[in-house]
Design a protein around this motif. Structure first.
Motif, PDB file in Angstrom:
ATOM      1  N   ASP A 247       0.830  -1.211   0.000  1.00 32.72           N
ATOM      2  CA  ASP A 247       0.000   0.000   0.000  1.00 32.72           C
ATOM      3  C   ASP A 247       0.866   1.263   0.000  1.00 32.72           C
ATOM      4  OD1 ASP A 247      -2.325  -1.417  -0.037  1.00 32.72           O
ATOM      5  OD2 ASP A 247      -2.656  -1.353   2.125  1.00 32.72           O
ATOM      6  N   ALA A 248       1.923   1.255   0.813  1.00 27.77           N
ATOM      7  CA  ALA A 248       2.810   2.418   0.887  1.00 27.77           C
ATOM      8  C   ALA A 248       3.511   2.649  -0.445  1.00 27.77           C
ATOM      9  CB  ALA A 248       3.832   2.222   1.997  1.00 27.77           C
ATOM     10  N   LYS A 249       3.911   1.566  -1.087  1.00 31.49           N
ATOM     11  CA  LYS A 249       4.554   1.703  -2.395  1.00 31.49           C
ATOM     12  C   LYS A 249       3.572   2.253  -3.426  1.00 31.49           C
ATOM     13  CE  LYS A 249       7.983  -1.985  -1.821  1.00 31.49           C
ATOM     14  NZ  LYS A 249       8.436  -3.320  -2.270  1.00 31.49           N
ATOM     15  N   THR A 250       2.337   1.792  -3.367  1.00 28.45           N
ATOM     16  CA  THR A 250       1.320   2.272  -4.305  1.00 28.45           C
ATOM     17  C   THR A 250       1.089   3.765  -4.140  1.00 28.45           C
ATOM     18  OG1 THR A 250       0.227   0.113  -4.315  1.00 28.45           O
ATOM     19  CG2 THR A 250      -1.067   2.000  -5.051  1.00 28.45           C
ATOM     20  N   LEU A 252       3.159   5.968  -3.352  1.00 25.79           N
ATOM     21  CA  LEU A 252       4.258   6.755  -3.914  1.00 25.79           C
ATOM     22  C   LEU A 252       3.996   7.116  -5.379  1.00 25.79           C
ATOM     23  CD1 LEU A 252       7.486   5.039  -2.512  1.00 25.79           C
ATOM     24  CD2 LEU A 252       6.578   7.284  -1.917  1.00 25.79           C
ATOM     25  N   ARG A 253       3.238   6.273  -6.067  1.00 20.43           N
ATOM     26  CA  ARG A 253       2.918   6.506  -7.486  1.00 20.43           C
ATOM     27  C   ARG A 253       4.191   6.834  -8.287  1.00 20.43           C
ATOM     28  NH1 ARG A 253      -1.290  11.165  -6.862  1.00 20.43           N
ATOM     29  NH2 ARG A 253       0.065  11.568  -5.077  1.00 20.43           N
ATOM     30  N   MET A 254       5.165   5.938  -8.166  1.00 22.05           N
ATOM     31  CA  MET A 254       6.466   6.156  -8.798  1.00 22.05           C
ATOM     32  C   MET A 254       6.361   6.258 -10.313  1.00 22.05           C
ATOM     33  SD  MET A 254       9.075   3.749  -6.565  1.00 22.05           S
ATOM     34  CE  MET A 254       8.008   2.289  -6.576  1.00 22.05           C
ATOM     35  N   LEU A 255       7.141   7.159 -10.861  1.00 20.09           N
ATOM     36  CA  LEU A 255       7.211   7.337 -12.309  1.00 20.09           C
ATOM     37  C   LEU A 255       8.344   6.484 -12.872  1.00 20.09           C
ATOM     38  CD1 LEU A 255       6.809  11.229 -12.427  1.00 20.09           C
ATOM     39  CD2 LEU A 255       5.032   9.487 -12.680  1.00 20.09           C
TER      40      LEU A 255
END
Length: 268
Positions: A247-250, A252-255
């Motif tokens: 969830d935490a990684k999601t 972040l919405r990394m590009l």
């Protein structure tokens, strides 16, 4: 008595704070020497010591005299007014305690203000750092390709710093962002060196004007260090990412990863 107490204490009503009370130093001086003390023009009470303190006894006498002399309430007896006010002081102290129960002391207020000013200064240095790095893109043609990427980075993506002044030298220790990758840190610091080079003429002499403040590497870690979302994936530290749940990684919405390679001409 209650209405006159509000008047002498310069309060708008009984629910308003007390503008000022006698300090422990003032009451101690008055008790020891008789110097100072409350007056009608500077009417304050002692809420740090006992209600029967020398300061408060004098305040009761001042109150009774002003109550009688003002002529607003007929012709009451001074002794009666003094006794009524001494009783009312219990209510006033309770009001003071209630109004100031959640209010910080003068020292705490001073510390809060100091901390706020320091935080504002840190935020301004971050904005200035980002601005200098953006300007560095104009100083070397090989950095121009990074202009759009730098424009997307908010000031909080820049590393912060803390004062680390030495005698005769004003400098700042760089604080580490735990979430940011070493690759991103090294990429950004090249912009600092390029920008610093613009402060020197071709003959190596420093130009006129105020130099950017000195930032020195340190092992200090920024606390708290909140990650900035929507950055390229290689801006995030790989080991730090492993500590996050899905969830935490999601969030972040990394590009997608970007090229952080500087040319030999820039590094020369």
């Amino acid at each position: 008595v209650q209405r006159h107490a509000v008047y002498l204490l310069k309060r708008k009503n009984r629910r308003q704070p007390f503008p000022k009370i006698a300090s422990p130093n003032e009451t101690a001086l008055y008790t020891a020497t008789g110097q100072g003390g409350p007056t009608a023009d500077n009417f304050r009470l002692d809420f740090h010591g006992p209600l029967a303190s020398a300061w408060n006894k004098r305040a009761a006498e001042v109150f009774a005299s002003h109550f009688f002399d003002c002529g607003w309430y007929g012709s009451p007896k001074k002794d009666d007014i003094r006794r009524l006010f001494e009783t009312h002081m219990r209510t006033l102290r309770a009001q003071y305690a209630k109004l100031h129960a959640d209010s910080p002391s003068d020292d705490e207020q001073s510390q809060i203000k100091h901390d706020e000013e320091k935080e504002k200064a840190r935020a301004q240095r971050r904005r200035s750092l980002r601005h200098r790095r953006a300007n560095a893109c104009l100083a070397h043609m090989d950095l121009a390709r990074f202009s759009s990427l730098l424009a997307t980075l908010p000031p909080d993506a820049m590393s912060g710093d803390e004062t680390d002044h030495q005698p005769g030298q004003k400098r700042y220790a760089i604080t580490k962002l735990t979430w940011r990758s070493q690759a991103a840190t090294e990429w950004l610091r090249v912009f600092d060196l390029v920008h610093l080079s613009t402060w020197f003429s071709c003959n190596g002499r420093a130009k006129h004007g105020a130099f950017p403040h000195t930032r020195i590497p340190s092992r200090r870690v920024e606390m708290p260090s909140q990650p900035i979302p929507r950055l390229p994936s290689n801006f995030y530290d790989a080991a730090w990412l492993l500590t996050l749940d899905d969830d935490a990684k999601t969030q972040l919405r990394m590009l997608p990863e970007v090229d952080l390679t500087h040319t030999t001409a820039v590094l020369a």
